[in-house]
Design a protein around this motif. Structure first.
Motif, PDB file in Angstrom:
ATOM      1  N   ARG A 216       0.851  -1.231   0.059  1.00 35.47           N
ATOM      2  CA  ARG A 216       0.017  -0.067   0.080  1.00 35.47           C
ATOM      3  C   ARG A 216       0.910   1.323   0.079  1.00 35.47           C
ATOM      4  O   ARG A 216       0.451   2.158  -0.680  1.00 35.47           O
ATOM      5  N   LEU A 217       2.119   1.271   0.746  1.00 36.48           N
ATOM      6  CA  LEU A 217       2.832   2.354   1.029  1.00 36.48           C
ATOM      7  C   LEU A 217       3.454   2.637  -0.584  1.00 36.48           C
ATOM      8  O   LEU A 217       3.702   3.628  -0.759  1.00 36.48           O
ATOM      9  N   VAL A 218       3.927   1.463  -1.268  1.00 35.86           N
ATOM     10  CA  VAL A 218       4.685   1.690  -2.420  1.00 35.86           C
ATOM     11  C   VAL A 218       3.667   2.308  -3.693  1.00 35.86           C
ATOM     12  O   VAL A 218       4.008   3.130  -4.116  1.00 35.86           O
ATOM     13  N   LEU A 219       2.335   1.643  -3.508  1.00 37.37           N
ATOM     14  CA  LEU A 219       1.535   2.118  -4.755  1.00 37.37           C
ATOM     15  C   LEU A 219       0.541   3.374  -4.207  1.00 37.37           C
ATOM     16  O   LEU A 219       0.347   4.172  -5.264  1.00 37.37           O
ATOM     17  N   HIS A 220       0.508   3.831  -2.977  1.00 41.79           N
ATOM     18  CA  HIS A 220      -0.478   5.036  -2.747  1.00 41.79           C
ATOM     19  C   HIS A 220       0.424   5.748  -1.656  1.00 41.79           C
ATOM     20  O   HIS A 220      -0.056   6.903  -1.172  1.00 41.79           O
ATOM     21  N   ARG A 221       1.598   5.712  -1.455  1.00 44.63           N
ATOM     22  CA  ARG A 221       2.462   6.567  -0.746  1.00 44.63           C
ATOM     23  C   ARG A 221       2.048   6.590   0.737  1.00 44.63           C
ATOM     24  O   ARG A 221       1.267   5.861   0.930  1.00 44.63           O
ATOM     25  N   LEU A 222       2.479   7.620   1.478  1.00 45.11           N
ATOM     26  CA  LEU A 222       2.227   7.575   2.983  1.00 45.11           C
ATOM     27  C   LEU A 222       0.948   8.280   3.256  1.00 45.11           C
ATOM     28  O   LEU A 222       0.397   8.828   2.129  1.00 45.11           O
ATOM     29  N   PRO A 223       0.334   7.687   4.097  1.00 39.04           N
ATOM     30  CA  PRO A 223      -1.123   8.201   4.501  1.00 39.04           C
ATOM     31  C   PRO A 223      -0.993   9.640   4.896  1.00 39.04           C
ATOM     32  O   PRO A 223      -0.113  10.310   5.171  1.00 39.04           O
ATOM     33  N   GLY A 224      -2.245  10.029   4.887  1.00 37.01           N
ATOM     34  CA  GLY A 224      -2.174  11.659   5.195  1.00 37.01           C
ATOM     35  C   GLY A 224      -2.031  12.073   6.672  1.00 37.01           C
ATOM     36  O   GLY A 224      -1.941  11.065   7.424  1.00 37.01           O
ATOM     37  N   PRO A 225      -1.723  13.389   6.784  1.00 35.18           N
ATOM     38  CA  PRO A 225      -1.314  13.696   8.262  1.00 35.18           C
ATOM     39  C   PRO A 225      -2.038  13.319   9.474  1.00 35.18           C
ATOM     40  O   PRO A 225      -1.328  12.874  10.371  1.00 35.18           O
ATOM     41  N   ASP A 226      -3.494  13.136   9.358  1.00 33.46           N
ATOM     42  CA  ASP A 226      -4.305  12.857  10.209  1.00 33.46           C
ATOM     43  C   ASP A 226      -3.780  11.435  10.864  1.00 33.46           C
ATOM     44  O   ASP A 226      -4.391  11.084  11.919  1.00 33.46           O
ATOM     45  N   MET A 227      -3.524  10.566   9.674  1.00 33.75           N
ATOM     46  CA  MET A 227      -3.043   9.127  10.209  1.00 33.75           C
ATOM     47  C   MET A 227      -1.666   9.030  10.178  1.00 33.75           C
ATOM     48  O   MET A 227      -1.353   7.542   9.821  1.00 33.75           O
ATOM     49  N   ALA A 228      -0.789   9.816  10.100  1.00 34.82           N
ATOM     50  CA  ALA A 228       0.757   9.685   9.934  1.00 34.82           C
ATOM     51  C   ALA A 228       1.241   8.822  10.969  1.00 34.82           C
ATOM     52  O   ALA A 228       2.101   8.061  10.727  1.00 34.82           O
ATOM     53  N   VAL A 229       0.734   8.799  12.124  1.00 35.03           N
ATOM     54  CA  VAL A 229       1.240   8.185  13.203  1.00 35.03           C
ATOM     55  C   VAL A 229       1.330   6.679  13.371  1.00 35.03           C
ATOM     56  O   VAL A 229       2.076   5.928  13.857  1.00 35.03           O
ATOM     57  N   THR A 230       0.213   6.255  12.210  1.00 35.19           N
ATOM     58  CA  THR A 230      -0.190   4.933  12.171  1.00 35.19           C
ATOM     59  C   THR A 230       1.066   3.916  11.748  1.00 35.19           C
ATOM     60  O   THR A 230       1.345   2.969  11.683  1.00 35.19           O
ATOM     61  N   SER A 231       2.083   4.623  11.148  1.00 33.27           N
ATOM     62  CA  SER A 231       3.456   4.071  10.614  1.00 33.27           C
ATOM     63  C   SER A 231       4.008   3.470  11.943  1.00 33.27           C
ATOM     64  O   SER A 231       4.702   2.482  11.648  1.00 33.27           O
ATOM     65  N   TRP A 232       4.004   4.142  12.920  1.00 28.93           N
ATOM     66  CA  TRP A 232       4.601   3.449  14.277  1.00 28.93           C
ATOM     67  C   TRP A 232       3.990   2.207  14.574  1.00 28.93           C
ATOM     68  O   TRP A 232       4.554   1.241  15.282  1.00 28.93           O
ATOM     69  N   LEU A 233       2.871   1.870  14.304  1.00 24.72           N
ATOM     70  CA  LEU A 233       1.897   0.750  14.575  1.00 24.72           C
ATOM     71  C   LEU A 233       2.733  -0.669  13.909  1.00 24.72           C
ATOM     72  O   LEU A 233       2.500  -1.546  14.861  1.00 24.72           O
ATOM     73  N   ALA A 234       3.516  -0.634  13.076  1.00 20.60           N
ATOM     74  CA  ALA A 234       4.058  -1.743  12.679  1.00 20.60           C
ATOM     75  C   ALA A 234       5.127  -2.427  13.683  1.00 20.60           C
ATOM     76  O   ALA A 234       5.238  -3.543  13.537  1.00 20.60           O
TER      77      ALA A 234
END
Length: 390
Positions: A216-234
């Motif tokens: 998803r990150l490769v095809l659609h890039r990073l999520p918007g600012p409101d969901m930016a912190v979700t990158s840490w959930l991995a």
């Protein structure tokens, strides 16, 4: 913090209950893991131990308050509360409830035994069985709702998908802490193998989700600012996955009896250390990606919402796993990095706690996305409409 009237951004105080959602339990997750991480720091300084225990006591009160408010919502606003099952983001946060509880369970072992002895162990064990049932319910039924009732799309996917899955492995790791206090009993043996089952129930699906998240990150890039912190959930499934292997492997010698059991326990311990080291390395990759993604978003502004608590628990379990690897291997690099991660966790906790207190005082953070008619089953940020630089 402004001294204006509390909850002045709500139509009435009762909205606190009507708008209360399970993402508030992420605050108990972050607070609880900080308490446990501080207790694991080398040196065992008395003031640090007192601070850690104080945070645990505070977290129990916070968890009780969240439970009362969320329970009241189901009693007083049942029809509105059940809309969560159709909401593609908020439903994921049901997994935060058992994960918040397990930090309290582990605290009974870390802090409670000194006060109540065996009673603290019994409380921890009984709460563990409850937590295991809750974690399995999230792991099974929330994904089923995703399959049948919710509206999801690859371009809207975030790490939030991991939340209902990760709860089971968090519970698994806790089993490894309780078993040594139970001795070679039937309950300990049962808890050991259920713990490994919970680990598999969580880690294996989470690995699949991480693959999809990468795509998803490769095809659609990073999520918007409101969901930016979700990158840490991995970091969550990798940190807790590593920790679960370490604690269950160490506990196997306590839960298994006889020569055959001793041989099996030795294998479990060795495989746990090696497996944890592998997951730790994978987690380090995601940590760097999360840091880079956060820096990327900071350049354009990162609006505050309850999702910011994602800075804490995933990093916290990864920090605890790092410290445990340092203990198991005797390698200073793990211990040094573990101390660094705990320090970063403490800074994040202070920042997010201050912003949460301000948002809660004014009522900005009490708004349920699942009650917004335009949201329906679509994914939206937890509190995204309330995102504020304040």
């Amino acid at each position: 913090m402004s001294l204006s009237r509390p909850l002045n951004q709500l139509a009435r105080p009762g909205e606190v209950v009507r708008q209360f959602t399970p993402n508030w339990f992420t605050a108990t997750m972050g607070t609880g893991i900080l308490a446990l991480a501080l207790d694991m720091l080398p040196g065992h300084l008395p003031w640090l131990a007192a601070l850690a225990e104080g945070l645990w006591w505070f977290n129990m009160g916070l968890f009780a308050l969240c439970s009362i408010l969320y329970g009241a919502r189901w009693v007083l606003y049942f029809d509105q509360a059940r809309r969560i099952f159709s909401h593609g983001t908020m439903c994921m946060f049901l997994g935060a409830i058992p994960m918040g509880l397990i930090t309290i369970v582990n605290g009974f072992l870390a802090f409670g035994i000194a006060h109540w002895g065996g009673i603290a162990v019994r409380i921890a064990a009984d709460l563990w069985w409850l937590d295991a049932a809750m974690a399995l319910a999230c792991a099974w039924f929330v994904p089923f709702l995703m399959f049948t009732r919710q509206d999801h799309a690859l371009e809207r996917m975030t790490g939030v998908w991991l939340l209902p899955i990760v709860a089971a492995e968090v519970t698994a790791g806790s089993a490894g802490l309780i078993i040594p206090h139970l001795g070679a009993t039937a309950e300990a043996r049962t808890m050991l193998f259920i713990g490994y089952g919970l680990w598999a129930t969580s880690v294996l699906p989470a690995m699949g989700i991480l693959v999809i998240l990468f795509l998803r990150l490769v095809l659609h890039r990073l999520p918007g600012p409101d969901m930016a912190v979700t990158s840490w959930l991995a970091l969550g499934p990798l940190g807790t996955g590593a920790l679960g292997l370490l604690t269950l492997g160490a506990a196997a010698g306590h839960g298994l009896a006889g020569s055959a059991g001793a041989a099996l326990a030795q294998v479990a311990h060795g495989a746990g250390v090696i497996g944890a080291a592998i997951l730790w390395g994978y987690g380090l990759w995601w940590w760097v990606i999360a840091m880079l993604a956060t820096i990327h978003h900071l350049r354009g502004g990162l609006p505050f919402n309850m999702g910011w608590w994602g800075f804490t628990f995933p990093l916290g379990v990864y920090a605890v796993a790092t410290l445990d690897l340092g203990t198991e291997t005797g390698l200073a690099m793990y211990t040094v990095l573990g101390v660094f991660f705990v320090g970063l966790l403490a800074l994040f906790w202070l920042l997010v706690s201050a912003r949460t207190l301000a948002g809660a005082y004014h009522g900005r953070l009490f708004q349920a996305p699942c009650l917004m008619p335009e949201a329906g089953g679509r994914e939206s940020a937890p509190g995204s409409t309330l995102a504020s630089p304040a």
